[in-house]
Design a protein around this motif. Structure first.
Motif, short mmCIF file in Angstrom:
data_model
loop_
_atom_site.label_atom_id
_atom_site.label_comp_id
_atom_site.label_asym_id
_atom_site.label_seq_id
_atom_site.Cartn_x
_atom_site.Cartn_y
_atom_site.Cartn_z
N GLN A 95 0.83 -1.21 0.00
CA GLN A 95 0.00 0.00 0.00
C GLN A 95 0.86 1.26 0.00
O GLN A 95 0.57 2.24 -0.71
CB GLN A 95 -0.93 -0.01 1.22
N LEU A 96 1.94 1.22 0.80
CA LEU A 96 2.83 2.38 0.83
C LEU A 96 3.48 2.62 -0.54
O LEU A 96 3.70 3.78 -0.96
CB LEU A 96 3.91 2.19 1.89
N THR A 101 -0.42 9.57 -3.47
CA THR A 101 -0.89 10.81 -2.85
C THR A 101 -0.27 11.04 -1.49
O THR A 101 -0.45 12.11 -0.90
CB THR A 101 -2.42 10.77 -2.70
N MET A 102 0.40 10.04 -0.93
CA MET A 102 0.95 10.15 0.42
C MET A 102 2.17 11.06 0.41
O MET A 102 2.97 11.05 -0.52
CB MET A 102 1.32 8.76 0.95
N ASP A 103 2.32 11.83 1.46
CA ASP A 103 3.48 12.68 1.64
C ASP A 103 4.73 11.81 1.73
O ASP A 103 4.74 10.77 2.41
CB ASP A 103 3.32 13.52 2.91
N ASP A 104 5.78 12.21 1.02
CA ASP A 104 6.99 11.39 0.98
C ASP A 104 7.60 11.22 2.36
O ASP A 104 8.14 10.16 2.70
CB ASP A 104 8.01 12.03 0.04
N GLY A 105 7.52 12.29 3.16
CA GLY A 105 8.08 12.18 4.50
C GLY A 105 7.30 11.18 5.35
O GLY A 105 7.89 10.39 6.11
N ALA A 108 8.17 7.71 4.17
CA ALA A 108 9.50 7.30 4.63
C ALA A 108 9.47 6.92 6.11
O ALA A 108 10.12 5.95 6.54
CB ALA A 108 10.50 8.42 4.39
N PHE A 109 8.71 7.70 6.93
CA PHE A 109 8.63 7.40 8.37
C PHE A 109 7.96 6.04 8.60
O PHE A 109 8.42 5.24 9.43
CB PHE A 109 7.85 8.51 9.07
N ARG A 110 6.87 5.79 7.87
CA ARG A 110 6.17 4.51 8.03
C ARG A 110 7.06 3.33 7.58
O ARG A 110 7.08 2.28 8.24
CB ARG A 110 4.88 4.51 7.22
N GLU A 111 7.76 3.53 6.47
CA GLU A 111 8.64 2.46 6.00
C GLU A 111 9.75 2.18 7.01
O GLU A 111 10.15 1.03 7.23
CB GLU A 111 9.24 2.83 4.65
#
Length: 698
Positions: A95-96, A101-105, A108-111
C-alpha cells in the motif's frame, strides 16, 4: 422413563465368556508356585487364544502416547501469529508503494517503522499496536492476530471456544468477559465454602451454553475445568523458555484487552486452590513437525493425561486394583471401540471367574482354588495321562484282563466307567438275537406273509456268500462279568520337594502327577486311600490343595527316611489294604531323622543316612508294599543307588521323561493296585502299565 446411550460395541448375540481356557492356565500357574490371585491376573494380562489381554491394550496405549509426542510440536499458535504478522507487513508495504498521494516524509517514516520492527514476533506485534495502518488488508490481518490469541487462550480453558468465537462481535467478547467474572465469583465462594446449589444453577442457567460437558454440580464443573487448565499449564511447562516468554508477551494482545489475561490468571488460581491434586507441574517433550495451537495442544496434553491414567488402570499394579477400574469410555476415545470391547470382555471374564465357584477367598482374604476347580484341573490332567497311556505300544498284555475282583459268574449290561472284563459269549449272543430280530422285522414289512420264510433264507445265503458269517456289535449288546469284591489299596505317593526339583524344571510335572493320581483315586477308585507325602529337609503329609500351591523353597536335604516313616504309618493304619509305595525323586538321601526328632543332613550322603533309609524301606516291604521308584535325571550315581534299593525290596525302577511322569505314575498305580507277585527283572511285581485295572480312559 426410557434412557438411551451410545451402543458400546461388540456382538450383542455373542455367548457368555468361556472360562475353561482361563481355568487351565490359572491351574498351571498355581502349580508353578503362583497364588490363584496372581495366576488370574497373569492370565488377564496375557489374554487367551482369541482374547487380547491387558498387556496388548497397554502396549496400544503406549504407542498412542508416543505417536502424539512424535507427531506434534507446540509452535502452532506462534507460527500462525508469524504468518499473520508477515501478511500484515507485506500488505502495508504494498500500500505504501502504490499510494502516490501520500506525503513522501510520511511514507518514509512509516517504512522506517516497518523496517525496524523487532525480529521477536511478540515484540513486533506490541510495537505495531499503535501503528496507523494504511492498508485495509494489513489492518484486518493484524486484528486477526488479537482475535486468534483471544480465542486460543479461551480454548485452552474451555474446549471448543476457538470455533465458537470465530467471527465474534464485541458483544460476544463482552459476554465471555462477563462469564469469566461470574465464574471466578462462583469459584471464590466455593473455595470459601459459601456457595449453594442455587448459585451453581443460576450460573449454568446464564452461561451453560459455554459448557458442552453439561456438568450437574459444581464439583463436576471444577473437575472439567481443572483438568483442562492443568493440561494448559503442562503445555506451557513443555515449551522452551523463549517460547514461553514470547507467548506471555503476545497474550497481552488477546482481544486487545489485558483484562482477559487478568481474568484467566484468576481462574487458574481458583482452580489450583480447588484441585491441588491435578498435575500442574508436569511437562512433555514434543518432537514432531505438526504444529499445535494453544487449544489443540491443551487437548493433546489432556489426551496424554488420559492415556497415562489408562496405562495405570491397565497395569493393575496398585493396591485393590480391579478390572472394573478401567474407564471404557476413555479407552474407546483413545483406541477405538474394539479396544473397549476387548477390555469389557476381560472384565466379564474376571467376574465370571469370581462368580463361577472356581475361586474363593480363604479366611486370610486370599483367593484360592475351590475343590470344584481342583477336580476340573485334575480331570484335564487325567485326559492327558489317558492319551499318553493309550499311545504306548507293547504294554497292554494284562495278567487279569481288567478284573477288579473275583468273578461271581454272572454278568450285567455295560455302563460307562466299567472296568470289568467283557462276557464275550453273552455279548455275541445279544448281538445275534438283535440282528435276527431286526431282519425279521424288516422282512415282515417288505415281503408277503406266504413268502417271508423263503425270502429270508435266500437273503441269508446271499449275505453269507458276499460277506461271510458275522455280527455287528453295538454298545447295547455288551455285557461285563460281575465281580464279588474289589481289593482295597493304601497308596503312598512320596514326592521329592528339594530345591533341585524346582531348579531343574521338575516342580510342575511333580505337582501335575500328584494331582492326576489324586483325581483318579478320588473319582474312580474311592475305596483306595491315598496319602501324599512331600520330602525335602524333612517330610510332611499334605492335602492336594496345599501341594499344588506349594512354592519352591531352598530346602537343603532329601529326607527319604522321614518320608518312608510317614508312608509306613499310613500302611499300618490300613492293615487290610494292599500297600502301594510310589517314590518320585531326583536325588540320593542326604538327610534322616534322629531318635530325638532332629534332622541330620550330610552331603555327600552319610552311611548312616543310607542305612536308615534302607531300613525303613525294608519295613515297607515287610508290610507287603509294592514299591516303584520314579527316577528323574541322568545322574549315574543316583541310578546305581535306586537300582540297588529296588532290588532289596523286589521293586521296580522307572526313568520317565518329565512329560511322561504322570502317565508313568498312574500306569504303575493301575498295575500295582491288583498285580500278582510274579518276578520281573528285580524279582518284583509286574502288571504292565494297566495291570489289574484293565483298560482305563480319562
Amino acid at each position: 422413563m426410557s434412557r438411551y446411550k451410545k451402543y458400546a460395541g461388540g456382538d450383542p448375540l455373542a455367548p457368555p465368556v468361556d472360562i475353561a481356557e482361563a481355568l487351565d492356565a490359572i491351574g498351571e500357574d498355581v502349580m508353578s508356585g503362583y497364588s490363584p490371585e496372581r495366576a488370574m491376573r497373569e492370565f488377564l494380562r496375557r489374554g487367551g487364544e482369541d482374547k487380547r489381554g491387558l498387556d496388548d491394550l497397554a502396549r496400544q496405549v503406549a504407542e498412542r502416547r508416543r505417536e502424539l509426542l512424535q507427531r506434534h510440536n507446540l509452535d502452532g499458535t506462534l507460527e500462525q501469529v508469524r504468518e499473520l504478522l508477515d501478511k500484515a507487513v507485506l500488505e502495508e508495504r504494498k500500500q505504501l508503494a502504490r499510494d502516490v498521494t501520500m506525503d513522501d516524509g510520511d511514507r518514509a517514516f512509516r517504512e522506517m517503522q516497518i523496517d525496524n520492527l523487532s525480529p521477536n514476533t511478540a515484540a513486533a506485534v506490541s510495537e505495531l499496536s499503535s501503528y496507523d495502518w494504511t492498508s485495509r488488508e494489513a489492518r484486518e490481518a493484524y486484528e486477526e492476530i488479537k482475535d486468534l490469541l483471544g480465542r486460543e487462550l479461551l480454548d485452552q480453558r474451555f474446549k471448543g471456544m476457538k470455533q465458537a468465537l470465530e467471527g465474534a462481535t464485541d458483544e460476544d467478547r463482552e459476554a465471555i468477559a462477563e462469564m469469566l467474572r461470574d465464574l471466578n465469583e462462583l469459584l471464590d465462594k466455593h473455595n470459601r465454602d459459601d456457595d449453594t446449589p442455587e448459585d451453581f444453577a443460576e450460573f449454568m442457567a446464564k452461561h451453560g451454553q459455554h459448557f458442552p460437558e453439561n456438568p450437574q454440580n459444581i464439583d463436576e464443573l471444577l473437575d472439567t475445568l481443572a483438568q483442562r487448565s492443568a493440561a494448559a499449564q503442562r503445555m506451557l511447562n513443555s515449551m522452551s523458555a523463549e517460547q514461553r516468554r514470547e507467548l506471555m508477551e503476545l497474550s497481552q494482545q488477546a482481544f486487545g484487552s489485558p483484562a482477559l489475561m487478568e481474568q484467566m490468571a484468576q481462574l487458574d488460581a481458583n482452580l489450583q486452590a480447588a484441585r491441588p491434586g491435578e498435575d500442574w507441574g508436569g511437562s512433555e517433550e514434543f518432537g514432531g513437525g505438526e504444529g499445535l495451537g494453544l487449544g489443540d495442544g491443551t487437548g493433546v496434553l489432556q489426551d496424554i493425561a488420559e492415556l497415562d491414567q489408562l496405562s495405570e488402570q491397565l497395569q493393575q499394579s496398585y493396591a485393590g486394583s480391579r478390572l472394573d477400574d478401567i474407564d471404557l469410555d476413555a479407552l474407546s476415545r483413545q483406541l477405538g471401540d474394539q479396544a473397549a470391547v476387548d477390555a469389557r470382555t476381560l472384565q466379564e471374564l474376571e467376574q465370571a471367574l469370581r462368580d463361577s465357584g472356581q475361586l474363593e477367598r480363604g479366611s486370610d482374604g486370599d483367593l484360592r482354588l475351590t475343590p470344584k476347580a481342583m477336580r476340573q484341573l485334575g480331570k484335564a490332567l487325567l485326559r492327558d495321562v489317558a492319551q499318553r497311556l493309550s499311545g504306548r505300544q507293547g504294554e497292554r498284555d494284562l495278567q487279569r484282563a481288567g478284573a477288579a475282583g473275583d468273578l461271581s459268574g454272572s454278568s450285567r449290561p455295560w455302563a460307562f466307567g466299567d472296568t470289568e472284563p467283557w462276557d464275550v459269549p453273552r455279548t455275541i449272543t445279544n448281538a445275534v438275537i438283535r440282528e435276527t430280530t431286526e431282519r425279521g422285522r424288516r422282512s415282515s414289512l417288505l415281503v408277503p406273509p406266504g413268502r417271508a420264510r423263503e425270502s429270508a433264507a435266500g437273503r441269508q445265503q446271499v449275505g453269507e456268500g458276499r460277506r461271510g458269517p458275522g455280527v455287528r456289535l453295538t454298545v447295547d449288546d455288551i455285557e461285563v462279568q460281575e465281580t464279588e469284591a474289589r481289593t482295597q489299596a493304601a497308596v503312598a505317593l512320596l514326592v521329592d520337594t528339594s530345591f533341585s526339583m524346582a531348579m531343574d524344571g521338575r516342580w510342575v510335572p511333580m505337582k501335575r502327577t500328584a494331582l492326576a493320581l489324586h483325581t483318579l483315586i478320588k473319582s474312580r477308585f474311592r475305596n483306595d486311600d491315598l496319602q501324599l507325602i512331600s520330602f525335602g529337609r524333612y517330610a510332611q503329609t499334605m492335602e492336594i490343595e496345599k501341594l499344588t500351591a506349594l512354592d519352591a523353597i531352598w530346602d537343603k536335604g532329601t529326607n527319604l527316611h522321614h518320608a518312608l516313616l510317614l508312608a509306613n504309618r499310613h500302611f499300618r493304619k490300613h492293615p487290610g489294604a494292599q500297600p502301594v509305595l510310589l517314590i518320585v525323586t531326583d536325588g540320593e538321601p542326604t538327610a534322616h531323622l534322629e531318635p530325638g526328632g532332629e534332622v541330620w543332613f550330610s552331603y555327600p550322603p552319610h552311611p548312616v543316612t543310607i542305612a536308615r533309609s534302607v531300613e525303613e524301606l525294608e519295613n515297607s516291604r515287610r508290610l507287603g508294599a509294592q514299591t516303584t521308584f520314579f527316577r528323574l535325571g541322568d545322574d549315574p550315581g543316583l541310578a546305581r543307588f535306586i537300582d540297588s534299593m529296588a532290588r532289596r525290596v523286589e521293586g521296580r525302577v522307572v526313568a520317565p521323561e518329565l512329560d511322561d511322569l504322570g502317565a508313568a505314575v498312574v500306569g504303575s498305580y493301575l498295575g500295582d493296585r491288583t498285580a500278582r507277585r510274579t518276578s520281573n527283572s528285580y524279582g518284583g511285581p509286574t502288571g504292565g502299565a494297566f495291570g489289574g485295572r484293565g483298560w482305563w480312559a480319562g
